[in-house]
Design a protein around this motif. Sequence first.
Motif, PDB file in Angstrom:
ATOM      1  N   CYS A   1      -6.229   2.142  -2.296  1.00 44.56           N
ATOM      2  CA  CYS A   1      -6.664   2.553  -0.963  1.00 44.56           C
ATOM      3  C   CYS A   1      -5.471   3.115  -0.168  1.00 44.56           C
ATOM      4  O   CYS A   1      -4.383   2.545  -0.178  1.00 44.56           O
ATOM      5  CB  CYS A   1      -7.265   1.355  -0.243  1.00 44.56           C
ATOM      6  N   ARG A   2      -5.674   4.224   0.530  1.00 40.45           N
ATOM      7  CA  ARG A   2      -4.589   4.910   1.233  1.00 40.45           C
ATOM      8  C   ARG A   2      -4.343   4.284   2.599  1.00 40.45           C
ATOM      9  O   ARG A   2      -5.270   4.071   3.383  1.00 40.45           O
ATOM     10  CB  ARG A   2      -4.917   6.389   1.382  1.00 40.45           C
ATOM     11  N   ILE A  52      -3.036   4.734   6.283  1.00 40.14           N
ATOM     12  CA  ILE A  52      -2.850   5.821   7.239  1.00 40.14           C
ATOM     13  C   ILE A  52      -1.835   5.442   8.316  1.00 40.14           C
ATOM     14  O   ILE A  52      -0.995   6.246   8.717  1.00 40.14           O
ATOM     15  CB  ILE A  52      -4.195   6.195   7.886  1.00 40.14           C
ATOM     16  N   GLY A  59       0.868   3.421  -3.265  1.00 40.99           N
ATOM     17  CA  GLY A  59       0.297   4.740  -3.031  1.00 40.99           C
ATOM     18  C   GLY A  59       1.207   5.871  -3.455  1.00 40.99           C
ATOM     19  O   GLY A  59       0.739   6.981  -3.743  1.00 40.99           O
ATOM     20  N   GLN A  60       2.514   5.624  -3.498  1.00 40.96           N
ATOM     21  CA  GLN A  60       3.462   6.618  -3.986  1.00 40.96           C
ATOM     22  C   GLN A  60       3.449   6.720  -5.504  1.00 40.96           C
ATOM     23  O   GLN A  60       3.919   7.714  -6.074  1.00 40.96           O
ATOM     24  CB  GLN A  60       4.872   6.272  -3.510  1.00 40.96           C
ATOM     25  N   LEU A 112       0.830  -1.205   0.000  1.00 38.01           N
ATOM     26  CA  LEU A 112       0.000   0.000   0.000  1.00 38.01           C
ATOM     27  C   LEU A 112       0.869   1.260   0.000  1.00 38.01           C
ATOM     28  O   LEU A 112       0.559   2.241  -0.696  1.00 38.01           O
ATOM     29  CB  LEU A 112      -0.922   0.003   1.210  1.00 38.01           C
ATOM     30  N   ARG A 113       1.957   1.253   0.770  1.00 39.08           N
ATOM     31  CA  ARG A 113       2.847   2.414   0.793  1.00 39.08           C
ATOM     32  C   ARG A 113       3.475   2.642  -0.579  1.00 39.08           C
ATOM     33  O   ARG A 113       3.460   3.757  -1.116  1.00 39.08           O
ATOM     34  CB  ARG A 113       3.955   2.212   1.833  1.00 39.08           C
ATOM     35  N   LEU A 130      -6.786   2.283   7.509  1.00 37.97           N
ATOM     36  CA  LEU A 130      -6.976   2.618   6.103  1.00 37.97           C
ATOM     37  C   LEU A 130      -8.003   3.725   5.937  1.00 37.97           C
ATOM     38  O   LEU A 130      -8.876   3.920   6.792  1.00 37.97           O
ATOM     39  CB  LEU A 130      -7.450   1.381   5.334  1.00 37.97           C
ATOM     40  N   GLU A 131      -7.910   4.435   4.820  1.00 38.96           N
ATOM     41  CA  GLU A 131      -8.958   5.404   4.515  1.00 38.96           C
ATOM     42  C   GLU A 131     -10.290   4.677   4.361  1.00 38.96           C
ATOM     43  O   GLU A 131     -10.356   3.537   3.887  1.00 38.96           O
ATOM     44  CB  GLU A 131      -8.629   6.169   3.238  1.00 38.96           C
ATOM     45  N   LYS A 151     -10.736   2.653  -6.835  1.00 33.36           N
ATOM     46  CA  LYS A 151      -9.643   2.337  -5.912  1.00 33.36           C
ATOM     47  C   LYS A 151      -9.500   0.832  -5.753  1.00 33.36           C
ATOM     48  O   LYS A 151     -10.445   0.143  -5.358  1.00 33.36           O
ATOM     49  CB  LYS A 151      -9.931   2.926  -4.525  1.00 33.36           C
ATOM     50  N   TYR A 191      -3.154   2.143 -13.103  1.00 39.99           N
ATOM     51  CA  TYR A 191      -2.570   1.710 -11.829  1.00 39.99           C
ATOM     52  C   TYR A 191      -1.584   0.564 -12.048  1.00 39.99           C
ATOM     53  O   TYR A 191      -0.451   0.601 -11.546  1.00 39.99           O
ATOM     54  CB  TYR A 191      -3.694   1.301 -10.883  1.00 39.99           C
ATOM     55  N   ASP A 251      -2.847   7.034  -7.560  1.00 37.43           N
ATOM     56  CA  ASP A 251      -3.957   7.455  -6.705  1.00 37.43           C
ATOM     57  C   ASP A 251      -5.070   6.420  -6.673  1.00 37.43           C
ATOM     58  O   ASP A 251      -6.034   6.585  -5.915  1.00 37.43           O
ATOM     59  CB  ASP A 251      -4.538   8.779  -7.213  1.00 37.43           C
TER      60      ASP A 251
END
Length: 402
Positions: A93-94, A96, A86-87, A82-83, A107-108, A246, A136, A90
Amino acid sequence: MTSLTASEVPSYLAARPALCGLVDPATLTVSEVGDGNLNLVFICADGAGRRVVLKQALPYVRLVGPDWPMTEERATREANALRVHGQLSDNICRLIDFDADRYVLVLEDLSDHEVLRTRLNAGGPHAGVTEPLAEYVADVAFGTSFLALGEEEFRRRAAAAANPELCAITEDLILTEPFLGAARNSVRPSAEPLVAELQADPAWVDAAMAMKHRFVTVQEALLHGDLHSGSVFVRGTEGSPDFSVKAFDPEFAWYGPVGFDLGLLWANMLFAAARAEVLGDHARARDLVATCEITWDRFRTRLRGHWPDRRCPAKYPDAYLTRWLAEIRADALGFAGCEAARRTIGLAKVSDLETLDDPGYARAATAMLRSSRLLLLRRATLGFDQLVDAFFGLLGSARCAG
């Protein structure tokens, strides 16, 4: 490691410094919703309407229970994916926060989205949904490859992202058991003769084992690893201000062949198309099959757009990209063939197929299994126009046979 309960979540969040001010634990409402097969999932909303999602890895496969142990370290690998993803995109899923001691991801909240499979099964809109997913996959394919990272960094990351326990699940459920047989397999009686015929077909089995070889031996990029229509959230419609697509749940992430993610997505769109066709919506079915070519065109364009940014153009000329794209396409078709068989025969089936009545199921299952053979045996040469013609020909033949 102790499993969280809904009553413990507010105090847990209050004790995490990284989450201070994100939600108000004193006014929190917590719902345990699960995510299907593997984990605990809690949706948390405070009195002001702020929301987060907690996901905790259990030490076993939830679909089966404690009799199928599973490492909680899969949460660490998911957090890493995810990290990294996410970089680069978009359309994921983000993440947190991640609690490495209790294997909890924060997660968001995507509760205002719906699962793509749910939308497709209900006959909802799908225009424009697969294109962001193609971008993606392309962004991750390039951004986590040695072309972007350099060879040494690539090798370090690939080694760190090894995911043997979850890869073993994929190897069994998608790439072995549907073809060689297993106690976990099942189909309705109408499909049993065709399954027996295919499992006795050495060409089909050998082609599947060739894809298993690719899965085990090829390291190209940090893949999502489970990119089907049940692992995608969608909100709004194409062109609307709130349109959002997403991917989520990349706990199967590992360094593998890029075509795997595309192939799983394509097979699941074919399941949606088969469902639409047997329910009498031919135009929708054709549009759903067409997403395979649309996705490929968007992926190819996006990857070519990244190509000038490769580290060593002199070492990797344009001819390299042409060859790589051909390999990715062939892999995607082959893995789509494996997924088409797995979701029909093996464990963890799809509601697209399973919620049909018996005549509809027989027709759709037959077409998907015959399509599996087509995709696997002709993966190197099959054109998308040929796929469309063959797919609807198989659906028509299955109707006549029924």
